[in-house]
Write an enzyme that holds these catalytic residues in place. Structure first.
Site, mmCIF file in Angstrom:
data_model
loop_
_atom_site.group_PDB
_atom_site.id
_atom_site.type_symbol
_atom_site.label_atom_id
_atom_site.label_comp_id
_atom_site.label_asym_id
_atom_site.label_seq_id
_atom_site.Cartn_x
_atom_site.Cartn_y
_atom_site.Cartn_z
ATOM 1 N N CYS A 96 74.134 -19.812 69.940
ATOM 2 C CA CYS A 96 73.807 -20.856 68.967
ATOM 3 C C CYS A 96 74.399 -20.598 67.580
ATOM 4 O O CYS A 96 74.565 -21.524 66.794
ATOM 5 C CB CYS A 96 72.298 -21.027 68.867
ATOM 6 N N HIS A 233 70.687 -24.747 62.356
ATOM 7 C CA HIS A 233 70.780 -24.916 63.801
ATOM 8 C C HIS A 233 69.601 -25.750 64.277
ATOM 9 O O HIS A 233 68.459 -25.519 63.874
ATOM 10 C CB HIS A 233 70.771 -23.530 64.465
ATOM 11 N N ASN A 263 68.632 -28.988 71.487
ATOM 12 C CA ASN A 263 69.385 -27.786 71.121
ATOM 13 C C ASN A 263 70.714 -27.797 71.874
ATOM 14 O O ASN A 263 70.747 -27.610 73.091
ATOM 15 C CB ASN A 263 68.563 -26.542 71.487
#
Length: 306
Positions: A96, A233, A263
Site C-alpha cells: 500500500c 492511503h 483499499n
C-alpha cells in the site's frame, strides 16, 4: 461491486461494512483485464492531462503488488502497451505504500539527472489475492490504477519551490505476518491469499502515519497548519479520521475516497489525488501531503507543492 452485491456471496451487510471501514463499493477488474491494462489506461490519462506524449517520458515506475507475471515487470508491459521503445521501466513493491515509495524514487532519479520526465503509476488487481469467503478481508479491497507525470523544472531564485519538497520512508519487517499473502514463487509456488490481523494493523497505523508526516514537514521547514490537503492511503475510514485528528487537521482538509474505491493498495493515493484534482479541490500551488502504510510493514510520506 456494492456492499449489497457482496452480501449475496459472503455473510456481511452494507451497514456492517460502512460502520467498520466506511466503504460503500469497490471496483473489480474484468476477466482478462490485467494490472498492466489498468496502469496503461491511467498513464494515458495522466499524459493527456499533462499535454505530453509517451515520447516525452524517460522512465516508467509502476508501484504494484499484483503484477501480471512474476516477471517481466508490469512496468515493461506498460512501456510496450504505450508504444515506448526508449528509456527504462521497473516496478516497486511496497504494497500500500508503493506509490509514495515510487514518487520518492522518481524524485531521486530526476534530481540526480537520470531522468527528466517520469511516469509514476500505482496499479493493482488486488481482488485476485482475496479469499472471497473471508469476510474479514474480501470486503476491504478493490482494483484500480492512478498515475502522475513528474518532471524536472528550472525555478528562479524568487519563485517558490515546486514538486516534491521532502519525503520520509520507513519499514519494519518484524511485523510482516500482521498483513501478508500466504503464497509466492519461493515458498509455495502459488499466488496465495491475503491474511490480516486487523486490530494489530489498526494499532500501528495512526502512530506510524503521523510520525512520517511530521518528519516530512520538519525536513521542508513547514508545519501542519501550512498544509492545504492531506491525501492519505485509503484503507479504512477510522484510520484516516484518526490520523487527521492526531495531526490536528480539520476534516475538510482530508481527502477521503475509500467509500468509492475501497483499499486499492498502491493505487489508492493516486486515485484519491485524481478525484481531488478533477473536482477542483487541489489546485496549482497547494501544499499537499501524501501518506501511506502497507504490509511489511512499510510506510512513508511525501510533501508536494502541486
Amino acid at each position: 461491486m456494492t456492499n449489497d452485491e457482496l452480501a449475496k456471496t459472503v455473510e456481511t451487510s452494507d451497514e456492517w461494512i460502512q460502520q467498520r471501514v466506511g466503504i460503500k463499493q469497490r471496483h473489480i477488474a474484468a476477466e482478462g483485464e490485467f494490472t498492466s491494462d489498468l496502469a496503461a489506461a491511467a498513464a494515458r490519462s495522466a499524459l493527456a492531462d499533462a499535454g505530453l506524449s509517451i515520447e516525452d517520458i524517460d522512465l516508467i515506475v509502476v508501484a504494484t503488488t499484483t503484477p501480471d507475471y512474476t516477471f517481466p515487470s508490469a512496468a515493461t508491459l506498460v512501456q510496450m502497451k504505450l508504444g515506448m521503445h526508449h528509456g527504462f521501466a521497473f516496478d516497486i513493491q511496497a504494497v500500500c505504500s508503493g506509490f509514495v515509495y515510487a514518487v520518492t524514487t522518481a524524485d531521486s532519479y530526476i534530481k540526480n539527472g537520470l531522468a527528466r520526465r517520469v511516469l509514476v503509476i500505482g496499479a493493482e488487481t488486488f481482488s485476485r489475492l482475496l479469499d472471497w469467503s473471508d469476510r474479514t478481508t474480501c470486503v476491504l479491497f478493490g482494483d484500480g490504477a492512478g498515475a502522475i507525470v513528474m518532471e524536472r523544472m528550472d525555478i528562479g531564485d524568487d519563485e517558490p519551490d515546486r514538486g516534491v519538497l521532502s519525503s520520509a520512508l520507513r519499514s519494519d519487517g518484524r511485523h510482516w505476518d500482521k498483513l501478508y499473502v500466504d503464497g509466492g514463487p519461493s515458498t509455495t509456488g502459488t499466488t496465495g491469499h491475503v491474511h490480516m490481523q486487523g486490530p494489530e494493523v489498526f494499532r500501528h497505523a495512526v502512530g506510524k502515519i503521523t510520525d512520517v508526516v511530521y518528519q516530512s514537514l520538519e525536513l521542508a521547514d513547514y508545519g501542519v497548519d501550512d498544509l492545504d490537503w492531506f491525501v492519505p492511503h485509503q484503507a479504512n475510514k477510522r484510520i484516516i479520521e484518526g490520523a487527521g485528528a492526531k495531526l490536528g487537521l480539520p476534516p475538510e482538509k482530508v481527502v477521503m475516497t475509500v467509500d468509492m474505491h475501497a483499499n486499492t493498495s498502491a493505487a489508492s493515493v493516486p486515485l484519491a489525488l485524481s478525484v481531488a484534482v478533477r473536482d477542483g479541490r487541489i489546485k496549482q500551488g497547494d501544499l499537499v501531503m501524501l501518506e501511506a502504510m502497507g504490509g511489511g510493514f512499510t510506510w512513508g510520506a511525501s510533501l508536494i507543492r502541486w
